[in-house]
Design a protein around this motif. Structure first.
Motif, PDB file in Angstrom:
ATOM      1  N   ILE A 197     -69.163  55.475  19.494  1.00 17.16           N
ATOM      2  CA  ILE A 197     -69.171  55.136  21.051  1.00 17.16           C
ATOM      3  C   ILE A 197     -69.316  55.715  22.235  1.00 17.16           C
ATOM      4  CG2 ILE A 197     -66.371  54.786  22.775  1.00 17.16           C
ATOM      5  CD1 ILE A 197     -64.604  54.326  20.159  1.00 17.16           C
ATOM      6  N   GLY A 198     -69.544  56.772  22.075  1.00 17.57           N
ATOM      7  CA  GLY A 198     -69.725  57.504  23.206  1.00 17.57           C
ATOM      8  C   GLY A 198     -71.548  57.194  23.366  1.00 17.57           C
ATOM      9  N   GLY A 199     -71.872  56.662  22.433  1.00 18.71           N
ATOM     10  CA  GLY A 199     -73.108  56.846  21.872  1.00 18.71           C
ATOM     11  C   GLY A 199     -73.546  55.226  22.310  1.00 18.71           C
ATOM     12  N   LEU A 200     -72.602  54.001  22.157  1.00 24.60           N
ATOM     13  CA  LEU A 200     -73.077  52.981  22.889  1.00 24.60           C
ATOM     14  C   LEU A 200     -73.032  52.594  24.240  1.00 24.60           C
ATOM     15  CD1 LEU A 200     -70.964  50.750  19.931  1.00 24.60           C
ATOM     16  CD2 LEU A 200     -73.137  50.955  20.053  1.00 24.60           C
ATOM     17  N   VAL A 201     -72.313  53.343  24.882  1.00 23.10           N
ATOM     18  CA  VAL A 201     -71.960  53.474  26.332  1.00 23.10           C
ATOM     19  C   VAL A 201     -73.032  53.954  27.123  1.00 23.10           C
ATOM     20  CG1 VAL A 201     -70.519  54.506  27.942  1.00 23.10           C
ATOM     21  CG2 VAL A 201     -68.983  53.575  25.804  1.00 23.10           C
ATOM     22  N   VAL A 202     -73.276  55.032  26.563  1.00 23.99           N
ATOM     23  CA  VAL A 202     -74.785  55.768  26.821  1.00 23.99           C
ATOM     24  C   VAL A 202     -75.599  54.459  26.509  1.00 23.99           C
ATOM     25  CG1 VAL A 202     -75.809  57.336  26.508  1.00 23.99           C
ATOM     26  CG2 VAL A 202     -74.161  58.209  26.853  1.00 23.99           C
ATOM     27  N   ARG A 203     -75.751  54.129  25.627  1.00 19.33           N
ATOM     28  CA  ARG A 203     -76.922  53.245  25.220  1.00 19.33           C
ATOM     29  C   ARG A 203     -77.238  52.039  26.378  1.00 19.33           C
ATOM     30  NH1 ARG A 203     -79.861  51.802  20.349  1.00 19.33           N
ATOM     31  NH2 ARG A 203     -79.232  53.758  20.185  1.00 19.33           N
ATOM     32  N   MET A 204     -76.063  51.746  26.973  1.00 17.71           N
ATOM     33  CA  MET A 204     -75.784  50.169  27.537  1.00 17.71           C
ATOM     34  C   MET A 204     -76.259  50.492  29.378  1.00 17.71           C
ATOM     35  SD  MET A 204     -72.458  47.524  26.054  1.00 17.71           S
ATOM     36  CE  MET A 204     -71.132  49.444  26.575  1.00 17.71           C
ATOM     37  N   LEU A 205     -75.463  51.743  29.300  1.00 14.86           N
ATOM     38  CA  LEU A 205     -75.954  53.080  30.479  1.00 14.86           C
ATOM     39  C   LEU A 205     -77.094  52.826  31.105  1.00 14.86           C
ATOM     40  CD1 LEU A 205     -73.092  55.891  31.006  1.00 14.86           C
ATOM     41  CD2 LEU A 205     -73.075  53.149  32.634  1.00 14.86           C
ATOM     42  N   LEU A 206     -78.190  52.957  30.200  1.00 17.27           N
ATOM     43  CA  LEU A 206     -79.143  53.372  30.480  1.00 17.27           C
ATOM     44  C   LEU A 206     -79.816  51.934  30.537  1.00 17.27           C
ATOM     45  CD1 LEU A 206     -80.130  56.804  27.799  1.00 17.27           C
ATOM     46  CD2 LEU A 206     -80.440  56.193  30.090  1.00 17.27           C
ATOM     47  N   THR A 207     -79.604  51.181  29.635  1.00 19.69           N
ATOM     48  CA  THR A 207     -80.505  49.670  29.246  1.00 19.69           C
ATOM     49  C   THR A 207     -79.603  49.458  30.664  1.00 19.69           C
ATOM     50  OG1 THR A 207     -79.988  48.902  27.348  1.00 19.69           O
ATOM     51  CG2 THR A 207     -79.702  47.284  28.593  1.00 19.69           C
ATOM     52  N   ALA A 208     -78.846  49.382  31.861  1.00 18.20           N
ATOM     53  CA  ALA A 208     -78.390  48.288  33.025  1.00 18.20           C
ATOM     54  C   ALA A 208     -79.618  49.343  34.090  1.00 18.20           C
ATOM     55  CB  ALA A 208     -76.863  49.019  33.067  1.00 18.20           C
ATOM     56  N   MET A 209     -79.170  50.234  33.880  1.00 21.29           N
ATOM     57  CA  MET A 209     -79.597  51.639  34.583  1.00 21.29           C
ATOM     58  C   MET A 209     -81.317  51.245  34.791  1.00 21.29           C
ATOM     59  SD  MET A 209     -77.965  54.692  34.729  1.00 21.29           S
ATOM     60  CE  MET A 209     -79.323  55.643  36.292  1.00 21.29           C
ATOM     61  N   GLY A 210     -82.386  51.100  33.333  1.00 16.73           N
ATOM     62  CA  GLY A 210     -82.945  50.587  33.162  1.00 16.73           C
ATOM     63  C   GLY A 210     -83.657  49.045  33.675  1.00 16.73           C
ATOM     64  N   MET A 211     -82.707  48.209  34.074  1.00 13.77           N
ATOM     65  CA  MET A 211     -82.882  47.099  34.293  1.00 13.77           C
ATOM     66  C   MET A 211     -83.142  47.224  36.011  1.00 13.77           C
ATOM     67  SD  MET A 211     -80.830  44.508  32.373  1.00 13.77           S
ATOM     68  CE  MET A 211     -80.624  44.285  30.183  1.00 13.77           C
ATOM     69  N   LEU A 212     -82.158  47.510  36.728  1.00 16.94           N
ATOM     70  CA  LEU A 212     -82.213  48.415  37.612  1.00 16.94           C
ATOM     71  C   LEU A 212     -83.245  49.409  38.407  1.00 16.94           C
ATOM     72  CD1 LEU A 212     -80.387  48.524  40.264  1.00 16.94           C
ATOM     73  CD2 LEU A 212     -79.345  49.947  39.372  1.00 16.94           C
ATOM     74  N   GLY A 213     -83.451  49.919  37.318  1.00 18.67           N
ATOM     75  CA  GLY A 213     -84.757  50.430  37.144  1.00 18.67           C
ATOM     76  C   GLY A 213     -86.225  49.894  37.805  1.00 18.67           C
ATOM     77  N   GLY A 214     -85.930  48.563  37.120  1.00 18.88           N
ATOM     78  CA  GLY A 214     -87.466  47.444  36.643  1.00 18.88           C
ATOM     79  C   GLY A 214     -87.299  46.907  38.252  1.00 18.88           C
ATOM     80  N   LEU A 215     -85.805  46.560  38.546  1.00 16.93           N
ATOM     81  CA  LEU A 215     -85.995  45.508  39.454  1.00 16.93           C
ATOM     82  C   LEU A 215     -86.525  46.783  40.819  1.00 16.93           C
ATOM     83  CD1 LEU A 215     -84.721  43.469  41.708  1.00 16.93           C
ATOM     84  CD2 LEU A 215     -82.240  44.772  41.726  1.00 16.93           C
ATOM     85  N   ILE A 216     -86.122  48.161  41.329  1.00 19.23           N
ATOM     86  CA  ILE A 216     -86.670  48.759  42.375  1.00 19.23           C
ATOM     87  C   ILE A 216     -87.973  48.417  42.195  1.00 19.23           C
ATOM     88  CG2 ILE A 216     -86.561  51.183  43.566  1.00 19.23           C
ATOM     89  CD1 ILE A 216     -83.592  51.171  42.195  1.00 19.23           C
ATOM     90  N   GLY A 217     -88.137  49.500  41.090  1.00 19.24           N
ATOM     91  CA  GLY A 217     -89.881  49.561  40.903  1.00 19.24           C
ATOM     92  C   GLY A 217     -90.993  47.946  41.121  1.00 19.24           C
ATOM     93  N   ALA A 218     -90.319  46.671  40.941  1.00 18.76           N
ATOM     94  CA  ALA A 218     -90.536  45.142  41.804  1.00 18.76           C
ATOM     95  C   ALA A 218     -91.063  45.194  42.668  1.00 18.76           C
ATOM     96  CB  ALA A 218     -89.829  44.419  40.523  1.00 18.76           C
ATOM     97  N   VAL A 219     -89.389  45.629  43.255  1.00 19.11           N
ATOM     98  CA  VAL A 219     -88.989  45.809  44.960  1.00 19.11           C
ATOM     99  C   VAL A 219     -90.320  46.095  45.339  1.00 19.11           C
ATOM    100  CG1 VAL A 219     -87.815  45.842  46.847  1.00 19.11           C
ATOM    101  CG2 VAL A 219     -87.098  44.542  44.793  1.00 19.11           C
ATOM    102  N   LEU A 220     -91.306  47.656  45.537  1.00 18.60           N
ATOM    103  CA  LEU A 220     -91.123  49.144  45.893  1.00 18.60           C
ATOM    104  C   LEU A 220     -92.847  48.300  45.317  1.00 18.60           C
ATOM    105  CD1 LEU A 220     -89.718  52.281  44.800  1.00 18.60           C
ATOM    106  CD2 LEU A 220     -89.660  50.769  46.616  1.00 18.60           C
ATOM    107  N   GLY A 221     -93.241  47.100  44.216  1.00 16.03           N
ATOM    108  CA  GLY A 221     -94.100  46.852  43.886  1.00 16.03           C
ATOM    109  C   GLY A 221     -94.772  46.010  44.991  1.00 16.03           C
ATOM    110  N   ALA A 222     -93.788  45.419  45.760  1.00 19.61           N
ATOM    111  CA  ALA A 222     -93.961  43.816  46.332  1.00 19.61           C
ATOM    112  C   ALA A 222     -94.390  44.362  47.529  1.00 19.61           C
ATOM    113  CB  ALA A 222     -92.870  42.847  46.081  1.00 19.61           C
ATOM    114  N   LEU A 223     -93.668  45.161  48.533  1.00 16.09           N
ATOM    115  CA  LEU A 223     -93.272  45.780  49.872  1.00 16.09           C
ATOM    116  C   LEU A 223     -95.380  46.652  49.642  1.00 16.09           C
ATOM    117  CD1 LEU A 223     -90.147  47.690  49.364  1.00 16.09           C
ATOM    118  CD2 LEU A 223     -91.025  46.154  50.783  1.00 16.09           C
ATOM    119  N   VAL A 224     -95.291  46.804  48.358  1.00 18.85           N
ATOM    120  CA  VAL A 224     -97.278  47.839  48.782  1.00 18.85           C
ATOM    121  C   VAL A 224     -98.090  46.287  48.346  1.00 18.85           C
ATOM    122  CG1 VAL A 224     -98.839  48.992  47.070  1.00 18.85           C
ATOM    123  CG2 VAL A 224     -96.923  49.685  47.261  1.00 18.85           C
TER     124      VAL A 224
END
Length: 78
Positions: free
Chosen positions: A40-67
């Motif tokens: 159960i913990g592995g699934l929850v952590v994997r989902m959180l990392l996936t969601a944070m990975g998507m958020l990190g991608g969005l933040i990276g994309a915004v920063l790249g666009a700003l540059v």
């Protein structure tokens, strides 16, 4: 080997969890609780990392666009 590792981690996790929750259980129940918790913990952590990975991608994309906007305004916009 992965099953042996899961049993070892499950036993340790079950031991700690039963002590924290103050539950008296036999060894088989303790290991089963630990393995279930690990799954159960592995699934929850994997989902959180996936969601944070998507958020990190969005933040990276915004920063790249700003540059790119800054470069456009600095060198092409003149």
């Amino acid at each position: 080997m992965a099953i042996v590792w899961l049993l070892i981690i499950g036993a340790a996790a079950g031991f700690f969890a039963t002590r924290i929750m103050n539950i008296q259980a036999n060894v088989v129940t303790t290991v089963a609780i630990g393995i279930g918790g690990a799954l159960i913990g592995g699934l929850v952590v994997r989902m959180l990392l996936t969601a944070m990975g998507m958020l990190g991608g969005l933040i990276g994309a915004v920063l790249g666009a700003l540059v790119l906007i800054w470069l456009w305004q600095t060198y092409v916009g003149r």
